[in-house]
Design a protein around this motif. Structure first.
Motif, PDB file in Angstrom:
ATOM      1  N   GLY A 119      -1.215  10.603 -10.421  1.00 16.23           N
ATOM      2  CA  GLY A 119      -0.911  10.791  -9.008  1.00 16.23           C
ATOM      3  C   GLY A 119      -0.292   9.565  -8.360  1.00 16.23           C
ATOM      4  N   TYR A 120      -0.114   8.476  -9.148  1.00 14.72           N
ATOM      5  CA  TYR A 120       0.435   7.241  -8.575  1.00 14.72           C
ATOM      6  C   TYR A 120       1.959   7.291  -8.550  1.00 14.72           C
ATOM      7  CZ  TYR A 120      -3.897   4.394  -8.507  1.00 14.72           C
ATOM      8  OH  TYR A 120      -5.122   3.860  -8.218  1.00 14.72           O
ATOM      9  N   GLY A 145      -0.843   3.257  -6.453  1.00 18.84           N
ATOM     10  CA  GLY A 145      -1.520   4.159  -5.533  1.00 18.84           C
ATOM     11  C   GLY A 145      -2.543   3.389  -4.710  1.00 18.84           C
ATOM     12  N   GLY A 146      -2.623   3.680  -3.407  1.00 23.15           N
ATOM     13  CA  GLY A 146      -3.503   2.882  -2.552  1.00 23.15           C
ATOM     14  C   GLY A 146      -3.000   1.453  -2.594  1.00 23.15           C
ATOM     15  N   CYS A 147      -3.895   0.485  -2.883  1.00 16.52           N
ATOM     16  CA  CYS A 147      -3.454  -0.912  -3.020  1.00 16.52           C
ATOM     17  C   CYS A 147      -3.406  -1.330  -4.485  1.00 16.52           C
ATOM     18  CB  CYS A 147      -4.392  -1.828  -2.235  1.00 16.52           C
ATOM     19  SG  CYS A 147      -6.060  -1.905  -2.911  1.00 16.52           S
ATOM     20  N   PHE A 148      -3.441  -0.360  -5.405  1.00 17.57           N
ATOM     21  CA  PHE A 148      -3.555  -0.694  -6.823  1.00 17.57           C
ATOM     22  C   PHE A 148      -2.302  -0.388  -7.626  1.00 17.57           C
ATOM     23  CE2 PHE A 148      -7.851   0.415  -5.393  1.00 17.57           C
ATOM     24  CZ  PHE A 148      -8.512  -0.777  -5.664  1.00 17.57           C
ATOM     25  N   GLU A 159       0.862  -1.197   0.000  1.00 14.34           N
ATOM     26  CA  GLU A 159       0.000   0.000   0.000  1.00 14.34           C
ATOM     27  C   GLU A 159       0.886   1.231   0.000  1.00 14.34           C
ATOM     28  OE1 GLU A 159      -4.159   0.966   1.529  1.00 14.34           O
ATOM     29  OE2 GLU A 159      -3.218  -0.162   3.149  1.00 14.34           O
ATOM     30  N   VAL A 160       0.616   2.145  -0.894  1.00 14.13           N
ATOM     31  CA  VAL A 160       1.354   3.424  -0.914  1.00 14.13           C
ATOM     32  C   VAL A 160       0.363   4.561  -1.151  1.00 14.13           C
ATOM     33  CG1 VAL A 160       3.554   2.488  -1.777  1.00 14.13           C
ATOM     34  CG2 VAL A 160       1.835   3.266  -3.405  1.00 14.13           C
ATOM     35  N   PRO A 161       0.665   5.755  -0.616  1.00 12.84           N
ATOM     36  CA  PRO A 161      -0.240   6.878  -0.897  1.00 12.84           C
ATOM     37  C   PRO A 161      -0.064   7.386  -2.329  1.00 12.84           C
ATOM     38  CG  PRO A 161       1.624   7.627   0.408  1.00 12.84           C
ATOM     39  CD  PRO A 161       1.801   6.144   0.233  1.00 12.84           C
ATOM     40  N   LYS A 162      -1.017   8.174  -2.789  1.00 10.74           N
ATOM     41  CA  LYS A 162      -0.859   8.862  -4.066  1.00 10.74           C
ATOM     42  C   LYS A 162       0.042  10.083  -3.833  1.00 10.74           C
ATOM     43  CE  LYS A 162      -5.134   6.693  -4.609  1.00 10.74           C
ATOM     44  NZ  LYS A 162      -6.474   6.605  -4.043  1.00 10.74           N
ATOM     45  N   TYR A 163       0.596  10.668  -4.871  1.00 11.76           N
ATOM     46  CA  TYR A 163       1.408  11.890  -4.738  1.00 11.76           C
ATOM     47  C   TYR A 163       0.610  12.942  -3.958  1.00 11.76           C
ATOM     48  CZ  TYR A 163       5.511  11.164  -7.791  1.00 11.76           C
ATOM     49  OH  TYR A 163       6.708  10.762  -8.324  1.00 11.76           O
TER      50      TYR A 163
END
Lengths: 291, 323
Positions: free
Chosen positions: A203-204, A189-192, A170-174
Motif C-alpha cells: 500500500g506504500y 507510507g506515513g513517515c516511513f 509524509e505521504v498517505p498509503k494507497y
C-alpha cells in the motif's frame, strides 16, 4: 508519550508507547521489548518490537492474561531508565529512482491512487512542497535513515528519516492496497520508507528499486549466508542514488557472489542525535565513507 | 517412500503446526489453517501431531503412491477414493503401491488434511515444513504442489495402524456461523454506534479469503471517532503508525471490509485493528467457504478462555480415543 496496553484476543498483549511516531517512542519500545525478553516470563511465545509499539504473544494455558499484563506493566518502569544508545551499523543501499519496473507497476494501479493523473513521485513531491521530483529525490537520500521495525513480510525494513520533524516526508498509503509490488521496491507510507523484500501486495507509494537482495530463503546470496534476513531494528541506512548501468552491475554482482554491501560499525546515541542532528549524521557518514 | 502428484488440485500445500519464533522478522507462524483437523489426521495414522501433511483447499489433489502407505483424510467433507473405491474421512486406510488417491466434489467446509504414516519428509525450513509461498520458504521448494512433483515420506512408526474416529467427538459447525471476538487494540477508534453495528450486521465471506486473511463483506462501513491523525500514521482515519498485528486480529482498511488475519498473515502494518477472533475459533475460519453468512459475536476474556479450555478438552478426548 502515553503508554496504552490492550489485549489482542486471548493470546496477545499489544503495548503502544505513543500514537505518533518518534525516536523516543521507538527507543522506549525497544527497551521494553528487550526487558520483556530478559525477564524470561514463562508462557511467552514471541516478542515483536515495532516502530512505536510492541506485541507479546503468550500461551494463556501457561500464564493468565491479567498476570502477563501485570508483568509487562512492571517492566515499563525499568524501561524508562534504559540507555538510549545502540551499537549498530550503517549500510549503504543503492537505489535506482524512477526505474522502469516500479514505473510500470505505478501505472498499472493508477485507479487505486489519490492522484491517478501523475506518478507516485510527482504526487509525493507536490504534497511535500518540493518544486521538482529531482529535489524531492535529493531530500529522500540526503540524510540517513533508521530501521525502526522489521516485518509485514519476510525481512521488510521500515525506515525513519534522521532529520527534524518539519523536514520529514509524509505521504498517505494507497487508497486501496495494490495486489502487486516489484521485489525490492523502495516504498513510502506515513513517515516511513521501506524496501519490499519480496514481490507481493503493498500500500506504500513507490519511488524506486534497489538491486540489493535483502531476503533470501535459500541463503545463496554471499552476505545472507548466516541468516536469510538482512535488516534488524536499529540498523542505519544511507540510500545511494544509482543509474541503470550501476543497477545492472550490482544485480549481477549479487547473483555471482561478488557484491558486498558497504557497511560500517557505528554507535547511535539518541541524546547526541537530539542535541546535534547534523553533527551526528556527519559522523555516521564519515564512518561509512571510510569503508 | 514417495508419492507422485498427478493433479495438484487448486492450492495444495505441505503444512505442519507452523514455525513460531520469526514473526518479529515478518515471517508468519503459518501451518495448517485448521490445526485440529491436521492433528487428528496425524493421530489417525499414528504420526506425531506435528508431522507434516497436506492441506488442500476447495478441491482435492490426485496422488499416486510408489509404495504401500497408510493414509487418513480429515477436515472438510469431500468424498475420498482409492482407485475408484470410496473410503471414509476421519479414518485411516491402506493405499497400495501404484494406487491413486482421488477426491470428489467438496460438500461442506473448505479445507481437507491428508496425513500419511511417517509424515512428509521434505527438508524443514526454520524448524518447520510448512509452505510459506510468499517467502518461498518450506514445503516443496517453497511453493504449492504441482503436477509431476515427487514428494518424500518418512518411515511409518509402530503406531501406524487402521483407526476410525467416533465423529460425535467433533465440534458441530455452528449455524449460522458465529465468530467470537474479543474487542481491543484500536476498538476505541470506532464510534459507539459503529461498535454496535459491527456486531449487529450480517457479513459474508468475500472471495478474497486465503491463508493470509479472510475478508468479509456486506456490513455497514465504519464510523471513526474524530481526531487529528498522529504524526507518521498517514491521513486516512483507518491509518495508524505501522505496528504489529495479532493473529486473528480484524483490520478494516478504509473502514469498509473487515479482514481477519490468519496463519500466513503479514506481521504488521499501518491499518487499525478492532480486536481479535478468539483462539478457539481460528480453526473454524479455515473451513469457511466464500459467501458463507457470518455474525461476529462480542465476548469477554473469561468466555474466550472457557472456549479455549473446552477446545483443549475435546482434543484431549480425541487423543485418548485414538491412542
Amino acid at each position: 508519550m502515553k503508554t496504552r496496553y490492550s489485549y489482542g484476543g486471548d493470546e496477545h498483549i499489544f503495548v503502544e508507547m505513543d500514537e505518533e511516531m518518534s525516536l523516543d517512542a521507538f527507543f522506549k519500545s525497544l527497551a521494553m521489548s528487550n526487558a520483556a525478553r530478559e525477564a524470561n516470563i514463562d508462557g511467552v511465545r514471541e516478542i515483536c518490537p515495532a516502530n512505536a509499539s510492541f506485541q507479546v504473544r503468550y500461551d494463556p494455558d501457561v500464564i493468565a492474561p491479567e498476570d502477563m499484563m501485570a508483568k509487562l506493566k512492571e517492566l515499563e518502569k525499568k524501561a524508562i531508565n534504559a540507555e538510549k544508545r545502540l551499537e549498530t551499523r550503517i549500510v549503504e543501499v543503492p537505489v535506482f529512482y524512477q526505474d522502469p519496473w516500479t514505473h510500470e507497476c505505478v501505472m498499472r494501479f493508477r485507479e487505486r491512487h489519490q492522484d491517478p493523473s501523475g506518478t507516485d513521485l510527482d504526487y509525493a513531491a507536490r504534497i511535500n512542497g518540493y518544486d521538482s521530483v529531482e529535489a524531492f529525490i535529493e531530500a529522500h537520500h540526503s540524510a540517513p535513515w533508521f530501521v525502526s521495525m522489521v516485518g509485514f513480510v519476510s525481512g521488510l525494513p521500515f525506515l525513519y528519516q534522521l532529520v527534524e520533524r518539519d523536514k520529514q516526508i509524509e505521504v498517505p498509503k494507497y487508497l486501496k492496497p495494490r495486489t502487486d509490488t516489484p521485489k525490492q521496491t523502495v516504498g513510502y507510507g506515513g513517515c516511513f520508507s521501506c524496501v519490499y523484500s519480496v514481490r507481493g501486495a503493498g500500500g506504500y507509494q513507490m519511488f524506486g528499486i534497489t538491486p540489493m537482495t535483502i531476503f533470501d530463503a535459500d541463503q545463496k546470496v554471499s552476505y545472507l549466508k548466516d541468516f536469510m534476513v538482512f535488516f534488524k531494528p536499529g540498523d542505519i541506512v544511507k540510500w545511494k542514488p544509482i543509474d541503470r548501468e550501476e543497477y545492472d552491475r550490482i544485480l549481477k554482482g549479487v547473483e555471482d557472489g561478488t557484491y558486498t554491501p558497504r557497511i560500517a560499525e557505528v554507535t547511535f546515541d539518541l541524546e547526541d542525535f537530539n542535541t546535534d542532528m547534523d553533527g551526528t549524521n556527519a559522523k555516521l557518514m564519515e564512518a561509512l565513507n571510510d569503508v | 517412500m514417495t508419492f507422485e502428484v498427478v493433479k495438484p488440485g487448486l492450492l495444495t500445500t505441505i503444512q505442519d503446526l507452523g514455525r513460531p519464533g520469526y514473526f518479529h522478522l515478518g515471517i508468519p507462524e503459518g501451518g495448517a489453517m485448521d490445526r485440529a483437523a491436521m492433528r487428528i489426521a496425524n493421530m489417525l495414522v499414528g504420526n506425531p501431531e506435528d508431522a507434516a501433511g497436506l492441506e488442500a483447499v476447495f478441491m482435492g489433489p490426485e496422488l499416486t503412491f510408489n509404495e504401500d502407505a497408510l493414509v487418513a483424510v480429515a477436515g472438510a467433507k469431500m468424498p475420498v477414493y482409492v482407485d475408484g473405491d470410496e473410503r471414509s474421512s476421519w479414518s485411516s486406510f491402506p493405499v497400495k503401491a501404484g494406487q491413486t488417491l482421488k477426491f470428489g466434489y467438496l460438500k461442506t467446509g473448505a479445507r481437507i488434511y491428508i496425513a500419511i504414516a511417517g509424515g512428509i519428509d521434505t527438508p524443514p525450513a526454520l524448524g518447520s515444513r510448512s509452505t510459506y509461498p510468499i517467502g518461498a520458504l518450506g514445503g516443496f521448494e517453497g511453493r504449492a504442489l504441482a503436477a509431476g512433483d515427487t514428494v518424500p515420506v518418512g518411515k511409518a512408526t509402530a503406531k501406524a495402524k487402521e483407526r476410525t474416529l467416533d465423529q460425535s467427538l467433533l465440534a458441530e459447525l455452528p449455524k449460522p456461523v458465529e465468530l467470537r471476538v474479543l474487542p481491543g487494540l484500536y476498538w476505541h477508534r470506532l464510534t459507539d454506534a459503529s461498535q454496535k453495528q459491527f456486531f449487529a450486521d450480517e457479513w459474508k465471506v468475500a472471495p478474497e479469503a486465503d491463508r493470509m486473511g479472510y475478508r468479509f463483506r456486506g456490513g455497514n462501513p465504519m464510523e471513526f471517532v474524530e481526531r487529528e491523525q498522529p504524526f507518521g500514521a498517514g491521513s486516512d482515519p483507518s491509518n495508524i503508525v505501522d505496528g504489529c498485528y495479532s493473529y486473528g486480529s480484524i483490520q478494516i482498511p478504509g473502514g469498509s471490509e473487515p479482514i481477519v488475519l490468519h496463519r500466513d498473515a503479514v506481521s504488521g502494518g499501518g491499518y487499525f485493528t478492532i480486536g481479535a477472533i478468539i483462539s478457539a475459533d481460528m480453526d473454524l475460519i479455515g473451513q469457511l467457504q466464500p459467501n458463507t453468512p457470518v455474525k461476529f459475536r462480542q465476548v469477554d476474556m473469561a468466555s474466550a478462555l472457557d472456549a479455549r479450555h473446552e477446545r483443549n478438552a475435546r482434543l484431549e478426548k480425541i487423543r485418548s480415543a485414538l491412542s
